[in-house]
Write a protein that holds these residues in place. Structure first.
Motif, mmCIF file in Angstrom:
data_model
loop_
_atom_site.group_PDB
_atom_site.id
_atom_site.type_symbol
_atom_site.label_atom_id
_atom_site.label_comp_id
_atom_site.label_asym_id
_atom_site.label_seq_id
_atom_site.Cartn_x
_atom_site.Cartn_y
_atom_site.Cartn_z
ATOM 1 N N TYR A 66 0.870 -1.175 0.000
ATOM 2 C CA TYR A 66 0.000 0.000 0.000
ATOM 3 C C TYR A 66 0.906 1.224 0.000
ATOM 4 N N LYS A 86 1.555 -5.331 2.026
ATOM 5 C CA LYS A 86 0.153 -5.737 2.130
ATOM 6 C C LYS A 86 -0.069 -6.877 3.113
ATOM 7 N N HIS A 87 0.934 -7.707 3.322
ATOM 8 C CA HIS A 87 0.747 -8.843 4.235
ATOM 9 C C HIS A 87 0.535 -8.384 5.683
ATOM 10 N N PRO A 90 -4.776 -6.711 7.252
ATOM 11 C CA PRO A 90 -5.872 -7.619 6.877
ATOM 12 C C PRO A 90 -6.836 -6.948 5.888
ATOM 13 N N ALA A 91 -7.454 -7.747 5.058
ATOM 14 C CA ALA A 91 -8.327 -7.237 3.994
ATOM 15 C C ALA A 91 -9.485 -6.401 4.524
ATOM 16 N N GLU A 92 -10.009 -6.727 5.707
ATOM 17 C CA GLU A 92 -11.174 -6.014 6.229
ATOM 18 C C GLU A 92 -10.809 -4.723 6.967
ATOM 19 N N SER A 93 -9.575 -4.300 6.894
ATOM 20 C CA SER A 93 -9.109 -3.127 7.636
ATOM 21 C C SER A 93 -9.763 -1.836 7.142
ATOM 22 N N SER A 112 -8.017 -2.822 12.396
ATOM 23 C CA SER A 112 -8.386 -4.159 11.935
ATOM 24 C C SER A 112 -8.720 -5.024 13.143
#
Length: 167
Positions: A66, A86-87, A90-93, A112
């Motif tokens: 990012y 990116k790791h 988390p995707a829902e952040s 997150s």
């Protein structure tokens, strides 16, 4: 696992450096990209450049990192980049990037299920007066989440000098 962090004043990573001195610009870019590959969070100051440079950087890193930025009003001075692997996120952040002072102070808040993190990237020019520094730090303090609610990481180039160092 461990978190690896780097802060680096790039002295014109983006934009005009490539035009004025292409060999130096390419060498500097190669070095910075090698650092991006080795660290989880990278705080870059004095990147210079424009939104077009950010777009090019994003195209290169979009699958792995990012990119958060604050551009100065002039493409040949200031500007900040915070680059996060990116790791780590988390995707829902929920992510918000706050420009406290354009090209000089920026905070990125990440919330997150793992918790809250505030990343603050700062470049305080040595030409600023004591009052300028104080006001900037005051503004920064209000942009950082309370330590009771988030892990806060502050990095950058503060250019603090001792009284009389340059007189």
């Amino acid at each position: 696992s461990n978190l690896s962090i780097l802060t680096y004043n790039t002295q014109a990573f983006l934009g005009t450096l490539l035009l004025r001195n292409p060999a130096r610009g390419i060498s500097k870019a190669d070095h910075i990209f090698s650092l991006i590959d080795r660290f989880d969070v990278i705080f870059l100051q004095e990147t210079h450049g424009s939104i077009h440079d950010i777009d090019s950087l994003h195209a290169r890193l979009q699958h792995s990192h990012y990119i958060f930025y604050s551009l100065s009003r002039s493409r040949i001075a200031g500007s900040l980049l915070t680059i996060v692997a990116k790791h780590l996120i988390p995707a829902e952040s929920i992510i918000t990037n706050t420009i406290v002072r354009p090209g000089r102070i920026m905070t990125t808040h990440i919330i997150s299920s793992k918790g809250s993190l505030t990343l603050s990237n700062v470049h305080l020019p040595p030409s600023w007066t004591t009052k300028d520094f104080s006001l900037a730090i005051h503004d920064l303090r209000h942009a950082i989440a309370p330590t009771s609610s988030a892990l806060s990481i502050l990095a950058g180039d503060f250019n603090f000098t001792i009284r009389g160092e340059f007189s």
